[in-house]
Scaffold this motif. Structure first.
Motif, PDB file in Angstrom:
ATOM      1  N   LEU A   1       0.684  -1.180   0.045  1.00 46.66           N
ATOM      2  CA  LEU A   1       0.051  -0.134   0.015  1.00 46.66           C
ATOM      3  C   LEU A   1       0.709   1.428   0.102  1.00 46.66           C
ATOM      4  CD1 LEU A   1      -2.260  -1.344   2.472  1.00 46.66           C
ATOM      5  CD2 LEU A   1      -3.011  -1.282   0.409  1.00 46.66           C
ATOM      6  N   ALA A   2       0.240   2.316  -0.245  1.00 43.31           N
ATOM      7  CA  ALA A   2       0.863   3.547  -0.480  1.00 43.31           C
ATOM      8  C   ALA A   2       0.163   4.805  -0.573  1.00 43.31           C
ATOM      9  CB  ALA A   2       1.827   3.593  -1.975  1.00 43.31           C
ATOM     10  N   ILE A   3       0.683   5.805  -0.069  1.00 43.82           N
ATOM     11  CA  ILE A   3       0.162   7.193  -0.287  1.00 43.82           C
ATOM     12  C   ILE A   3       1.113   8.171  -0.900  1.00 43.82           C
ATOM     13  CG2 ILE A   3      -1.463   7.330   1.740  1.00 43.82           C
ATOM     14  CD1 ILE A   3       0.930   8.620   3.466  1.00 43.82           C
ATOM     15  N   GLU A   4       0.401   8.792  -2.102  1.00 44.97           N
ATOM     16  CA  GLU A   4       1.314   9.729  -2.806  1.00 44.97           C
ATOM     17  C   GLU A   4       1.051  11.203  -2.358  1.00 44.97           C
ATOM     18  OE1 GLU A   4       1.902  11.080  -7.546  1.00 44.97           O
ATOM     19  OE2 GLU A   4       0.789   9.220  -7.119  1.00 44.97           O
ATOM     20  N   PHE A   5       2.133  11.798  -2.042  1.00 44.39           N
ATOM     21  CA  PHE A   5       2.195  13.283  -1.419  1.00 44.39           C
ATOM     22  C   PHE A   5       1.964  14.305  -2.549  1.00 44.39           C
ATOM     23  CE2 PHE A   5       3.619  10.742   2.012  1.00 44.39           C
ATOM     24  CZ  PHE A   5       3.288  11.383   2.962  1.00 44.39           C
ATOM     25  N   VAL A   6       1.233  15.083  -2.733  1.00 44.10           N
ATOM     26  CA  VAL A   6       1.301  16.284  -3.735  1.00 44.10           C
ATOM     27  C   VAL A   6       1.254  17.876  -2.647  1.00 44.10           C
ATOM     28  CG1 VAL A   6      -0.093  14.984  -5.395  1.00 44.10           C
ATOM     29  CG2 VAL A   6      -1.197  16.335  -3.677  1.00 44.10           C
ATOM     30  N   ARG A   7       1.243  18.933  -3.644  1.00 44.33           N
ATOM     31  CA  ARG A   7       1.346  20.181  -2.886  1.00 44.33           C
ATOM     32  C   ARG A   7       0.080  20.388  -2.187  1.00 44.33           C
ATOM     33  NH1 ARG A   7       6.616  20.889  -2.241  1.00 44.33           N
ATOM     34  NH2 ARG A   7       7.891  20.701  -4.419  1.00 44.33           N
ATOM     35  N   GLY A   8      -0.985  19.799  -2.780  1.00 44.17           N
ATOM     36  CA  GLY A   8      -2.524  20.063  -2.077  1.00 44.17           C
ATOM     37  C   GLY A   8      -3.034  21.289  -2.664  1.00 44.17           C
ATOM     38  N   GLY A   9      -4.183  21.575  -2.192  1.00 44.27           N
ATOM     39  CA  GLY A   9      -5.102  22.874  -2.532  1.00 44.27           C
ATOM     40  C   GLY A   9      -5.496  22.695  -4.217  1.00 44.27           C
ATOM     41  N   GLY A  10      -5.457  21.674  -4.597  1.00 49.58           N
ATOM     42  CA  GLY A  10      -5.708  21.447  -5.882  1.00 49.58           C
ATOM     43  C   GLY A  10      -4.559  21.164  -6.873  1.00 49.58           C
ATOM     44  N   ASP A  11      -3.306  21.411  -6.253  1.00 48.59           N
ATOM     45  CA  ASP A  11      -2.194  21.267  -6.937  1.00 48.59           C
ATOM     46  C   ASP A  11      -1.612  19.841  -6.827  1.00 48.59           C
ATOM     47  OD1 ASP A  11       0.374  21.374  -8.207  1.00 48.59           O
ATOM     48  OD2 ASP A  11       1.004  23.245  -6.867  1.00 48.59           O
TER      49      ASP A  11
ATOM     50  N   THR B   1       1.048  18.628  -8.121  1.00 45.70           N
ATOM     51  CA  THR B   1       2.582  18.742  -8.330  1.00 45.70           C
ATOM     52  C   THR B   1       3.316  17.615  -7.174  1.00 45.70           C
ATOM     53  OG1 THR B   1       2.556  20.895  -9.111  1.00 45.70           O
ATOM     54  CG2 THR B   1       4.630  19.916  -8.465  1.00 45.70           C
ATOM     55  N   PRO B   2       4.065  16.697  -7.537  1.00 51.18           N
ATOM     56  CA  PRO B   2       4.531  15.824  -6.420  1.00 51.18           C
ATOM     57  C   PRO B   2       5.431  16.605  -5.322  1.00 51.18           C
ATOM     58  CG  PRO B   2       5.164  14.839  -8.711  1.00 51.18           C
ATOM     59  CD  PRO B   2       4.589  16.287  -8.847  1.00 51.18           C
ATOM     60  N   ASN B   3       5.361  16.129  -4.260  1.00 53.40           N
ATOM     61  CA  ASN B   3       5.814  17.093  -2.976  1.00 53.40           C
ATOM     62  C   ASN B   3       6.869  16.033  -2.395  1.00 53.40           C
ATOM     63  OD1 ASN B   3       6.305  18.275  -0.682  1.00 53.40           O
ATOM     64  ND2 ASN B   3       3.949  18.928  -0.349  1.00 53.40           N
TER      65      ASN B   3
ATOM     66  N   GLY C   1       8.534   5.865  -5.727  1.00 55.83           N
ATOM     67  CA  GLY C   1       8.364   6.911  -6.706  1.00 55.83           C
ATOM     68  C   GLY C   1       9.137   7.458  -7.402  1.00 55.83           C
ATOM     69  N   THR C   2       8.846   7.638  -8.936  1.00 53.58           N
ATOM     70  CA  THR C   2       9.611   8.166  -9.701  1.00 53.58           C
ATOM     71  C   THR C   2      10.043   9.749  -9.472  1.00 53.58           C
ATOM     72  OG1 THR C   2       8.680   6.903 -11.589  1.00 53.58           O
ATOM     73  CG2 THR C   2       9.781   9.202 -12.222  1.00 53.58           C
ATOM     74  N   TYR C   3       9.196  10.424  -8.719  1.00 51.60           N
ATOM     75  CA  TYR C   3       9.109  11.865  -8.369  1.00 51.60           C
ATOM     76  C   TYR C   3       9.833  11.594  -6.781  1.00 51.60           C
ATOM     77  CZ  TYR C   3       6.291  11.731 -12.333  1.00 51.60           C
ATOM     78  OH  TYR C   3       5.749  11.605 -13.646  1.00 51.60           O
ATOM     79  N   GLY C   4       9.940  10.664  -5.892  1.00 51.81           N
ATOM     80  CA  GLY C   4      10.164  10.627  -4.873  1.00 51.81           C
ATOM     81  C   GLY C   4       9.200  11.089  -3.875  1.00 51.81           C
ATOM     82  N   ASN C   5       7.875  10.911  -4.193  1.00 52.85           N
ATOM     83  CA  ASN C   5       6.885  11.566  -3.502  1.00 52.85           C
ATOM     84  C   ASN C   5       5.786  10.556  -2.940  1.00 52.85           C
ATOM     85  OD1 ASN C   5       5.693  11.155  -5.985  1.00 52.85           O
ATOM     86  ND2 ASN C   5       4.005  12.530  -5.537  1.00 52.85           N
ATOM     87  N   VAL C   6       6.110   9.254  -2.641  1.00 55.47           N
ATOM     88  CA  VAL C   6       5.326   8.223  -2.289  1.00 55.47           C
ATOM     89  C   VAL C   6       5.939   7.627  -1.021  1.00 55.47           C
ATOM     90  CG1 VAL C   6       4.313   6.039  -3.115  1.00 55.47           C
ATOM     91  CG2 VAL C   6       4.647   7.810  -4.460  1.00 55.47           C
ATOM     92  N   LEU C   7       4.982   7.292   0.080  1.00 55.47           N
ATOM     93  CA  LEU C   7       5.430   6.686   1.184  1.00 55.47           C
ATOM     94  C   LEU C   7       4.536   5.235   0.850  1.00 55.47           C
ATOM     95  CD1 LEU C   7       7.105   7.219   3.884  1.00 55.47           C
ATOM     96  CD2 LEU C   7       4.767   7.613   5.116  1.00 55.47           C
ATOM     97  N   ARG C   8       5.466   3.999   0.959  1.00 55.01           N
ATOM     98  CA  ARG C   8       4.923   3.043   0.725  1.00 55.01           C
ATOM     99  C   ARG C   8       4.874   2.109   2.206  1.00 55.01           C
ATOM    100  NH1 ARG C   8       9.832  -0.305  -2.745  1.00 55.01           N
ATOM    101  NH2 ARG C   8      11.415   0.962  -2.029  1.00 55.01           N
ATOM    102  N   PHE C   9       4.173   1.047   2.273  1.00 55.56           N
ATOM    103  CA  PHE C   9       3.915   0.213   3.193  1.00 55.56           C
ATOM    104  C   PHE C   9       3.899  -1.127   2.983  1.00 55.56           C
ATOM    105  CE2 PHE C   9       1.522   4.109   3.672  1.00 55.56           C
ATOM    106  CZ  PHE C   9       2.179   4.769   4.778  1.00 55.56           C
TER     107      PHE C   9
END
Length: 445
Positions: free
Chosen positions: A375-385, A387-389, A411-419
């Motif tokens: 399982l994983a969560i993908e982090f973004v800038r938020g607020g509708g953006d 963009t990888p975070n 993640g290709t963009y380094g913005n995923v936390l995996r479990f």
């Protein structure tokens, strides 16, 4: 040795003083090219807990990157390994063979997707398995081209680096790479432009069109695919896409190679991720969770394909080492006895309920995805953006480490936390780990 107490305990800063001493020795002796996510030195492990040299007990949400599926130091595995070490540790299967190798191949024939006649060859690592699968496919088809996908990860050998998508840190400076490798778009639902219901069809059409114009169907030996991508960010393709790829392979005489190195052996809630949609690959590569922590890998596939290679064309000095083979047999026995596919599905339900609730509170979580205990969560800038975070990803990951929770990024963009928790972990430890994750969001998001 006494069983490891299944309780988190933080008694020093993490890393503690003894780990810091060992890290200093590492810096003086180990190549800087070997990375470390968390410089905590482990002296014991069991179930869902890692015990470090300073006496800290850390909750394990990584399983050594999906390896200790049955738990570190699983009793069946330990007993089998001790017994085999007393008998003999090595002869080389290519010199004087032994029954343990045969027993693993028999298990693989029974458990891997499809009821066709199968053969296997055993190796040491996932990358070695993938490389040999490509060799086999090229011999069988008489073709040379291999197609892989955006965000793919298949290993660190020269050929598997060519198959891998991400440059840094896996490919940077290591070229030139093996030739006749081509990359196609990946069905990535969160980042595919257009309606979600259309992703499978559109992504398949992009794949088929690109192969037709840039490679030529008649030149393709194999399509190599992770049914759920690992290092690329735990990308789960939409339903139906994998079957479309399989059908294309069968139509055009190419082999479908399923890289199940991270997804295999109960991790995704089935024995193999291909089972979820009933897809039967021509060749399947396995490693990681196969042997309870010992190095073992395999290529399993159609008998006519596997037998196409001339005698001596496959093998290796340590491939199918007898100690690793008995560990695999014991790990598989545990998976069957404890119904670990069902346990993976239960972990998914517990995790996703809490992760989706967390996503409702923090819009920097762009996506919650995965299957089973992958399982994983993908982090973004938020607020509708969207963009990888990667900065927030790193901050949350480090917060978890400081509190005694082992987590991994991807993640290709380094913005995923995996479990990737061991399937032997208790619900109490899972919930405690998720409590730590929630506190990390409150602090950093």
């Amino acid at each position: 040795m006494a069983a490891v107490e299944q309780q988190r305990r933080v008694v020093t800063a993490i890393p503690g003083p003894r780990s810091q001493e060992l890290q200093a020795r590492r810096l003086a002796t180990v190549s800087a090219g070997v990375g470390t996510g968390l410089p905590v030195y482990v002296e014991r492990a069991g179930g869902g807990i890692l015990v470090d040299v300073d006496g800290n007990q850390l909750i394990d949400f990584g399983s050594g990157i999906a390896v200790t599926t049955v738990g570190a130091s699983n009793p069946r595995v330990v007993e089998a390994v001790q017994r085999q070490v007393r008998d003999f540790t090595h002869t080389c299967f290519m010199v004087t063979p032994y029954e343990e190798y045969l027993a693993v191949c028999e298990k693989l024939a029974r458990l891997t997707p499809g009821d066709h006649d199968k053969r296997s060859a055993l190796f040491n690592s996932g990358a070695e398995a993938v490389e040999n699968a490509v060799k086999i496919a090229r011999v069988y088809t008489g073709r040379s081209a291999v197609v892989t996908f955006d965000h793919a990860y298949h290993g660190r050998t020269n050929l598997t680096m060519a198959l891998t998508a991400k440059s840094m840190p896996y490919k940077q400076g290591f070229g030139p790479f093996a030739g006749e490798v081509y990359r196609a778009p990946m069905a990535y639902p969160y980042r595919w432009r257009g309606a979600a219901d259309d992703v499978a069809r559109e992504a398949f059409e992009a794949f088929a069109g690109q192969v037709h114009t840039q490679v030529g169907e008649q030149n393709v030996a194999a399509v190599v695919i992770e049914p759920i991508q690992g290092e690329g960010g735990f990308i789960v393709p939409p339903a139906g896409w994998l079957q479309l790829i399989a059908d294309w392979c069968h139509k055009h005489g190419a082999l479908l190679v399923a890289d199940e190195i991270q997804t295999g052996f109960c991790r995704t809630g089935d024995w193999f991720a291909c089972d979820h949609e009933g897809v039967v690959p021509d060749l399947i590569t396995t490693a990681k969770g196969i042997a309870g922590g010992l190095p073992l890998a395999a290529v399993t596939g159609r008998a006519d394909v596997m037998n196409a290679v001339h005698p001596g064309g496959l093998g290796g000095t340590f491939g199918g080492n007898p100690v690793a083979c008995v560990a695999a047999l014991a790990a598989i026995e545990t998976m069957e006895a404890e119904d670990l596919p069902a346990r993976a599905r239960a972990i998914e339900e517990l995790f996703t309920t809490r992760l989706r609730r967390l996503a409702e509170s923090f819009d920097v979580i762009g996506d919650v995805r995965g299957r089973g205990a992958m399982l994983a969560i993908e982090f973004v800038r938020g607020g509708g953006d969207t963009t990888p975070n990667p900065e927030l990803t790193a901050a949350v990951n480090q917060h978890c480490h400081r509190e005694g929770l082992v987590t991994l990024t991807a993640g290709t963009y380094g913005n995923v936390l995996r479990f990737l928790p061991p399937l032997s972990i208790s619900d109490d430890l899972l919930n405690e780990g998720l409590d730590i994750l929630e506190r990390a969001f409150v602090t950093h998001a």
